[in-house]
Enzyme design. Structure first.
Site, short mmCIF file in Angstrom:
data_model
loop_
_atom_site.label_atom_id
_atom_site.label_comp_id
_atom_site.label_asym_id
_atom_site.label_seq_id
_atom_site.Cartn_x
_atom_site.Cartn_y
_atom_site.Cartn_z
N GLY A 59 0.83 -1.20 0.00
CA GLY A 59 0.00 0.00 0.00
C GLY A 59 0.86 1.25 0.00
O GLY A 59 2.00 1.22 0.50
N GLN A 64 2.97 10.06 1.15
CA GLN A 64 4.28 9.41 1.30
C GLN A 64 5.23 9.77 0.17
O GLN A 64 6.44 9.60 0.30
CB GLN A 64 4.11 7.88 1.36
CG GLN A 64 3.39 7.40 2.60
CD GLN A 64 3.26 5.90 2.60
OE1 GLN A 64 2.31 5.35 2.05
NE2 GLN A 64 4.22 5.22 3.20
N CYS A 107 5.47 0.00 7.36
CA CYS A 107 5.15 1.15 6.51
C CYS A 107 6.37 1.48 5.67
O CYS A 107 7.50 1.47 6.19
CB CYS A 107 4.78 2.34 7.40
SG CYS A 107 4.38 3.83 6.48
N LEU A 108 6.15 1.77 4.39
CA LEU A 108 7.28 2.09 3.52
C LEU A 108 7.99 3.37 3.97
O LEU A 108 9.14 3.60 3.59
CB LEU A 108 6.81 2.24 2.06
CG LEU A 108 6.33 0.94 1.41
CD1 LEU A 108 5.88 1.20 -0.02
CD2 LEU A 108 7.41 -0.14 1.44
N HIS A 149 -4.80 1.76 7.35
CA HIS A 149 -3.43 2.28 7.48
C HIS A 149 -3.18 3.41 6.48
O HIS A 149 -2.66 4.48 6.83
CB HIS A 149 -2.44 1.11 7.25
CG HIS A 149 -1.00 1.51 7.22
ND1 HIS A 149 -0.07 1.04 8.13
CD2 HIS A 149 -0.30 2.31 6.38
CE1 HIS A 149 1.12 1.56 7.85
NE2 HIS A 149 1.00 2.33 6.78
N GLU A 150 -3.59 3.18 5.21
CA GLU A 150 -3.34 4.20 4.17
C GLU A 150 -4.22 5.42 4.38
O GLU A 150 -3.79 6.55 4.14
CB GLU A 150 -3.56 3.62 2.77
CG GLU A 150 -2.67 2.43 2.41
CD GLU A 150 -1.19 2.67 2.67
OE1 GLU A 150 -0.72 3.81 2.60
OE2 GLU A 150 -0.49 1.68 2.96
N HIS A 153 -2.69 7.84 6.67
CA HIS A 153 -1.69 8.70 6.02
C HIS A 153 -2.33 9.98 5.48
O HIS A 153 -1.71 11.04 5.50
CB HIS A 153 -1.03 7.96 4.85
CG HIS A 153 0.10 7.07 5.23
ND1 HIS A 153 1.27 7.54 5.79
CD2 HIS A 153 0.28 5.72 5.11
CE1 HIS A 153 2.10 6.52 6.00
NE2 HIS A 153 1.52 5.40 5.60
NI NI Z 1 2.33 3.47 5.62
#
Ligand code: NI
Length: 187
Positions: A59, A64, A107-108, A149-150, A153
């Site tokens: 995701g 991000q 998380c990236l 989660h996304e 963000h």
């Molecule tokens: Ni994330």
């Protein structure tokens, strides 16, 4: 379904977008609604997907990659070339279950840190797809968790803000070279 934004699920040596990390202000700004789902948005979707696959993620949210828009891409089956990714524009959670579940998240934007997070198990979300068509989706399991989660963000919230075991979190963050001061715990 997502043919117009389909990209090959593979790692690129030079992903088109740069992912920003914990501590960067761009991750803390609330994202804005997208008024017109046009070719420019679809090109951003393609680049976000390519960047996500290159980083081995499931995701990615636009903040991000320093884009202040309510745009999310998710693919819980990155190894399956036949499974289309989800593209969620202006997503709103319509309802969520009282039942919660706990699972590890990563998380990236916080590479190497994996911690348990409690979230509602089932959600119903309304959004526009990459054609600008309104859709709703009921999700459970990994997909539900990934969407929540996304969507966090988009509000400048990171999963580490929701981790209850702050001692363990601090240790993990330090191990990976992140400052625990960058966490904004949710009361
Ligand atoms: Ni994330």
């Amino acid at each position: 379904m997502t043919s117009q934004v389909a990209v090959e699920k593979k790692k690129l040596e030079q992903p088109p977008l740069k992912i920003h990390y914990l501590g960067d202000r761009v991750l803390r700004q609330p994202a804005k609604r997208i008024n017109h789902v046009d070719n420019e948005v679809r090109q951003l979707v393609r680049e976000m997907l390519q960047t996500m696959y290159s980083a081995d993620g499931i995701g990615l949210a636009a903040p991000q990659v320093a884009v202040n828009k309510q745009l999310i891409v998710i693919d819980c089956e990155p190894e399956n070339p036949a499974a289309p990714p989800f593209v969620l524009i202006n997503a709103v959670i319509k309802s969520f279950s009282r039942d919660v579940c706990t699972d590890k998240e990563g998380c990236l934007s916080i590479p190497g840190v994996y911690m348990e997070v409690v979230r509602p198990e089932l959600i119903e979300v309304a959004y526009k797809d990459e054609q600008g068509r309104p859709r709703t989706l009921k999700a459970t399991g990994l997909l539900s968790r990934a969407i929540q989660h996304e969507m966090d963000h988009l509000n400048g919230v990171l999963f580490v803000d929701r981790v209850e075991n702050s001692l363990a979190l601090t240790e993990e963050l330090r191990k990976q070279g992140f400052s625990p001061q960058a966490v904004n715990p949710i009361p």
